[in-house]
Write an enzyme that holds these catalytic residues in place. Sequence first.
Site, mmCIF file in Angstrom:
data_model
loop_
_atom_site.group_PDB
_atom_site.id
_atom_site.type_symbol
_atom_site.label_atom_id
_atom_site.label_comp_id
_atom_site.label_asym_id
_atom_site.label_seq_id
_atom_site.Cartn_x
_atom_site.Cartn_y
_atom_site.Cartn_z
ATOM 1 N N GLY A 17 29.142 19.928 9.901
ATOM 2 C CA GLY A 17 28.633 20.342 8.599
ATOM 3 C C GLY A 17 29.391 21.482 7.968
ATOM 4 O O GLY A 17 30.616 21.600 8.084
ATOM 5 N N ILE A 18 28.657 22.361 7.282
ATOM 6 C CA ILE A 18 29.320 23.444 6.561
ATOM 7 C C ILE A 18 29.940 24.462 7.512
ATOM 8 O O ILE A 18 30.909 25.121 7.158
ATOM 9 C CB ILE A 18 28.374 24.132 5.554
ATOM 10 C CG1 ILE A 18 27.184 24.794 6.246
ATOM 11 C CG2 ILE A 18 27.892 23.154 4.510
ATOM 12 C CD1 ILE A 18 26.315 25.590 5.284
ATOM 13 N N GLY A 19 29.395 24.586 8.727
ATOM 14 C CA GLY A 19 29.997 25.501 9.689
ATOM 15 C C GLY A 19 31.404 25.077 10.050
ATOM 16 O O GLY A 19 32.338 25.886 10.045
ATOM 17 N N SER A 69 18.263 29.352 2.149
ATOM 18 C CA SER A 69 17.900 28.098 1.476
ATOM 19 C C SER A 69 16.810 28.339 0.450
ATOM 20 O O SER A 69 15.969 29.241 0.594
ATOM 21 C CB SER A 69 17.412 27.070 2.492
ATOM 22 O OG SER A 69 16.890 25.926 1.848
ATOM 23 N N TYR A 104 10.591 25.517 8.577
ATOM 24 C CA TYR A 104 11.953 25.763 8.083
ATOM 25 C C TYR A 104 11.930 26.744 6.915
ATOM 26 O O TYR A 104 12.745 27.680 6.853
ATOM 27 C CB TYR A 104 12.585 24.440 7.652
ATOM 28 C CG TYR A 104 13.995 24.581 7.140
ATOM 29 C CD1 TYR A 104 15.057 24.801 8.020
ATOM 30 C CD2 TYR A 104 14.278 24.493 5.775
ATOM 31 C CE1 TYR A 104 16.351 24.940 7.545
ATOM 32 C CE2 TYR A 104 15.569 24.625 5.299
ATOM 33 C CZ TYR A 104 16.606 24.845 6.190
ATOM 34 O OH TYR A 104 17.889 24.984 5.721
#
Length: 273
Positions: free
Chosen positions: A13-15, A133, A160
């Site tokens: 993902g974004i990591g 988020s 979350y």
Amino acid sequence: MTRTVVVTGGSAGIGLAAARRFAAAGDRVILLGRHEGRLAAALEAVRAAGAQDPVAIRSDFADPTQVRAAAARVVAACDRVDVLVNNAGGLFRGATCLRVNHLAGFELAHLLLGHLTAAARPGHPARLITTASLAEAWGVLDVDRPLRESLWHRSRWLAYGSSKQANILFTLEAARRWTPLGVLPTAFFPGLVRSRFAATSPLFMLGKLIPVLFASPSRAIDTLLWLADAPESELSPGGYYFLRQPFAATPRATSPRRAARLWESSLTAAKLT
């Protein structure tokens, strides 16, 4: 000067997208991830992007022992950390969500604080960047007992949201405490991303089929990279950003009093006191 960049949740993902960009820019990259196979593949991808002597450290952030072990390995692998990207997270029920998404990053940042301050120079602070988020808006976080099992947190999405609320509060209080030490904490919302996140949520996965709603990881990391590279004068300590602009969060996520209370309760929960 070559920077040392630590990226949690760095195996996908974004990591991973961010780690590859850091590597291509000449930074030394240290990846932290949970899945051994994906982490090994990420290490090769970062090496192919140009990283010199990259490091991969397997760590399950649901296990505090592994968080401490990972921190010890980072400390042994370098003499400073110029950028710490607190990106690891996922969709879990109950206290696990707060432990993985908030407390592990909180603890890791404390354990690496000496290495962050070692990287700081006048006008060039170390960077602590946390992935937050919009979901914080529906968080029901108990700042005095963040790991308390709650009926609300039987819902993965409410849990979350609480963890993302905690991320912003952590950034706010870290800025108050650590900016004088030469560490610049910020948080960002990457938007909706086409990645492995929420792979067990059918509705979320269905939404990914609508391209206009979701960005690729390579697009979603733009603000993250900017926070790592922008001149200190362009950023606000404790700031929360989206698309390189300040982003509004709810009063529950921006209350200095709640941030201070969460800090103290998190120190206790992580056994850092």
